[in-house]
Motif scaffolding. Structure first.
Motif, PDB file in Angstrom:
ATOM      1  N   SER A 109       0.852  -1.182   0.000  1.00 14.09           N
ATOM      2  CA  SER A 109       0.000   0.000   0.000  1.00 14.09           C
ATOM      3  C   SER A 109       0.896   1.243   0.000  1.00 14.09           C
ATOM      4  N   GLU A 110       0.300   2.370  -0.381  1.00 11.89           N
ATOM      5  CA  GLU A 110       1.005   3.657  -0.410  1.00 11.89           C
ATOM      6  C   GLU A 110       0.072   4.732   0.116  1.00 11.89           C
ATOM      7  N   TRP A 111       0.622   5.721   0.799  1.00  5.67           N
ATOM      8  CA  TRP A 111      -0.170   6.864   1.242  1.00  5.67           C
ATOM      9  C   TRP A 111       0.751   8.063   1.424  1.00  5.67           C
ATOM     10  N   GLY A 112       0.171   9.232   1.393  1.00  5.51           N
ATOM     11  CA  GLY A 112       0.926  10.456   1.597  1.00  5.51           C
ATOM     12  C   GLY A 112       0.496  11.522   0.626  1.00  5.51           C
ATOM     13  N   GLY A 113       1.342  12.528   0.466  1.00  4.69           N
ATOM     14  CA  GLY A 113       1.043  13.646  -0.412  1.00  4.69           C
ATOM     15  C   GLY A 113       2.194  13.920  -1.349  1.00  4.69           C
ATOM     16  N   THR A 114       2.284  15.143  -1.836  1.00  7.80           N
ATOM     17  CA  THR A 114       3.321  15.478  -2.808  1.00  7.80           C
ATOM     18  C   THR A 114       4.693  15.653  -2.162  1.00  7.80           C
ATOM     19  N   GLY A 115       4.747  15.975  -0.876  1.00  8.22           N
ATOM     20  CA  GLY A 115       6.030  16.195  -0.197  1.00  8.22           C
ATOM     21  C   GLY A 115       6.668  14.915   0.320  1.00  8.22           C
ATOM     22  N   SER A 116       5.855  13.923   0.675  1.00 10.33           N
ATOM     23  CA  SER A 116       6.368  12.638   1.150  1.00 10.33           C
ATOM     24  C   SER A 116       5.348  11.555   0.821  1.00 10.33           C
ATOM     25  N   LEU A 117       5.856  10.372   0.585  1.00 12.58           N
ATOM     26  CA  LEU A 117       5.010   9.242   0.216  1.00 12.58           C
ATOM     27  C   LEU A 117       5.521   8.010   0.952  1.00 12.58           C
TER      28      LEU A 117
END
Length: 155
Positions: A109-117
Motif C-alpha cells: 500500500s502507499e499513502w501520503g502527499g506530494t512532499g512525502s510518500l
C-alpha cells in the motif's frame, strides 16, 4: 540495519539519484510534442530525478523485500501515479522461507502527499505449531530524494 529485541532485522536501501534529461524526454514515445516541450522546460527548471530503493526484513526463517523506483523534483515525490511523464514502481516479495514456515497474504500500500510518500508491505508468517503472526515494513520517500524507514540505506 535495524534489529529489534525479538531478533527480526530490517534493512532499507536507496540507489544513487539519476537526473532525467531533455534527451530522455525526447525519446519518450508516449508523449505528444507539446507535452515533450512542456516537460523539457519543466525538467530543466525543476530537476526531475529518480532513485531506486529497497528495504528487507529478515525473520527467524525468511526474508521479505519491498523495492522500486521513485521520482522527485524538490517539491514533489511520486511512485505509482504518473507525473511529468514518469511513473515509478513498488513491489513486495518473499526472498526465501524455510519449511515448515510459510509466508502468505503479501500486500502493498502507499499513502501520503506530494512532499512525502510512504510505501508499506505486510505479510503473515505461518510458524511451526500452527501459529500465524502479521508483520510489515514501511519506507517513506521525500521530494528532496531522501528516504527514511527502519534500516534505511541507499543502493
Amino acid at each position: 540495519m535495524y534489529e529489534s529485541t525479538d531478533g527480526i532485522s530490517t534493512v532499507l536501501s536507496l540507489g544513487e539519484p539519476v537526473a532525467v534529461t531533455a534527451e530522455d524526454i525526447a525519446r519518450d514515445s508516449g508523449l505528444s510534442p507539446s507535452a515533450k516541450a512542456e516537460l523539457t522546460a519543466a525538467a530543466a527548471y525543476a530537476g526531475v530525478s529518480s532513485n531506486h530503493w529497497s528495504q528487507f526484513v529478515t525473520g527467524a526463517a525468511y526474508t521479505q523485500t519491498q523495492n522500486g523506483t521513485f521520482y522527485y523534483n524538490g517539491s514533489r515525490v511520486w511512485v505509482s501515479e504518473s507525473y511529468a511523464g514518469y511513473r515509478g514502481s513498488h513491489t513486495c516479495f518473499t526472498n526465501y522461507v524455510v519449511w515448515p514456515w510459510s509466508i502468505s497474504n503479501v500486500a502493498k500500500s502507499e499513502w501520503g502527499g506530494t512532499g512525502s510518500l510512504s510505501m508499506n508491505c505486510t505479510w503473515n508468517v505461518g510458524q511451526p505449531g500452527y501459529v500465524t503472526t502479521s508483520w510489515g515494513m514501511t519506507a517513506t520517500v521525500y521530494s528532496n530524494g531522501t528516504i527514511s524507514g527502519s534500516g534505511a540505506t541507499r543502493g
